[in-house]
Scaffold this active site. Structure first.
Site, PDB file in Angstrom:
ATOM      1  CG  HIS A 260      -1.648   1.241   1.484  1.00 23.78           C
ATOM      2  ND1 HIS A 260      -2.985   1.408   1.191  1.00 23.78           N
ATOM      3  CD2 HIS A 260      -1.239   2.430   2.006  1.00 23.78           C
ATOM      4  CE1 HIS A 260      -3.356   2.629   1.519  1.00 23.78           C
ATOM      5  NE2 HIS A 260      -2.322   3.266   2.017  1.00 23.78           N
ATOM      6  CD  GLU A 261       1.955   3.629   3.711  1.00 24.83           C
ATOM      7  OE1 GLU A 261       2.322   4.699   3.184  1.00 24.83           O
ATOM      8  OE2 GLU A 261       0.893   3.522   4.346  1.00 24.83           O
TER       9      GLU A 261
ATOM     10  CG  HIS B  83       0.660   6.251  -0.883  1.00 27.17           C
ATOM     11  ND1 HIS B  83      -0.535   6.623  -1.453  1.00 27.17           N
ATOM     12  CD2 HIS B  83       0.351   5.760   0.355  1.00 27.17           C
ATOM     13  CE1 HIS B  83      -1.518   6.386  -0.597  1.00 27.17           C
ATOM     14  NE2 HIS B  83      -1.009   5.856   0.491  1.00 27.17           N
TER      15      HIS B  83
ATOM     16  CD  GLU C 225      -4.275   6.733   2.326  1.00 29.36           C
ATOM     17  OE1 GLU C 225      -4.058   5.512   2.509  1.00 29.36           O
ATOM     18  OE2 GLU C 225      -3.369   7.584   2.314  1.00 29.36           O
TER      19      GLU C 225
END
Length: 302
Positions: A144-145, A148, A218
């Site tokens: 997930h990170e 970004h 997100e």
């Protein structure tokens, strides 16, 4: 804005929203600076130098400031073999260069990424997160990170947030340099009185725009991570576990983490009635779990 050779699924909706947000906030910012220059005509070189200098400083140093503020400390593979191993696997899956790896000593279970791009990226996990999650759950959070970083939305959020903050800065310049130059009864005085009002409008609109972008990014990161790892259930488990554990964290620790919610994997709220919850930088847990459930069903189809 998405790196061409990354294996993260491209998100055209995110790209469109980032471009739109930057354009609208930039337009608001130009209007504000234009009004300020019209009021303080003799001081325009100073205004441009100060505004430009602050913008460059924010762009180049914001990631370091954020990492330092959240207590991130870079670690070697010998110091954190599990975290390094997880990031190595995600980098191999996504075909991305490895970011700097850091750990923040905090019982608040969370993770975040900073950096203007892949070369300056830093991915950090807290000791509370590493202690609570299993290997597959941690992999989902790191994926997930890393999304970004791949989608460059960290840099966009940094710039967008800065333009909103600058509304307050130029207001102070107007107040310091302008009120003594005219009275509210003449045109200059009226213009000077309008600057704080216009600045407030710019700040409010930029705040709302960045919040809307943040909530979408997100969801985009959840979706990209689930598709990359092929295990949306692991990410859903991590989300549920981390969100549930937040209630057990001391209020004092949550208050320290709350100002940095826009960076975190899951927001930290010091109270259920917090105003931050109404203007949250993140979608609700239900929205995130529903999306992951749909992705899981799609992946299960023959």
């Amino acid at each position: 804005m998405t790196r061409a050779r990354s294996r993260y699924a491209p998100d055209h909706g995110l790209t469109t929203r980032m471009v739109t947000t930057m354009f609208l906030i930039g337009l608001l910012y130009v209007v504000l600076v234009g009004v300020l220059l019209a009021v303080l005509r003799g001081a325009w070189p100073i205004i441009l130098i100060v505004v430009g200098g602050l913008f460059i400083a924010q762009f180049w140093f914001s990631d370091r400031i954020a990492a330092f503020s959240m207590g991130a400390r870079e670690v070697t593979p010998e110091e954190a073999p599990e975290l390094h191993g997880t990031i190595d696997r995600i980098c191999a899956l996504a075909d991305m260069p490895k970011p700097r790896v850091a750990i923040a000593r905090s019982d608040v279970p969370n993770a975040f990424a900073t950096g203007r791009g892949e070369r300056t990226a830093l991915v950090c996990a807290t000791t509370g997160l590493l202690r609570r999650l299993g290997p597959e759950e941690l992999e989902g959070v790191i994926a997930h990170e890393m999304s970004h970083v791949a989608h460059r939305d960290v840099a966009v959020m940094t710039i967008a947030s800065f333009l909103g903050v600058m509304a307050g800065v130029v207001t102070r310049v107007a107040l310091w340099g302008g009120f003594s130059r005219g009275r509210s009864s003449d045109p200059v005085g009226i213009a000077i009185l309008l600057v704080p009002l216009i600045s407030a409008v710019v700040y409010c609109l930029s705040f709302l725009l960045t919040r809307l972008l943040s909530r979408y990014r997100e969801l985009s990161a959840d979706r990209a991570a689930a598709l990359l790892t092929g295990r949306p259930s692991a990410l859903a488990s991590a989300l549920t576990k981390v969100t549930g554990q937040m209630a057990r964290i001391p209020t004092e620790d949550l208050r320290k983490a709350e100002p940095y919610n826009a960076f975190y994997f899951v927001p930290a709220f010091s109270s259920k009635e917090s105003l931050s919850r109404l203007l949250s930088s993140h979608p609700t847990l239900e929205q995130r779990l529903d999306q992951l459930a749909r992705i899981s069903a799609e992946l299960a189809r023959p």
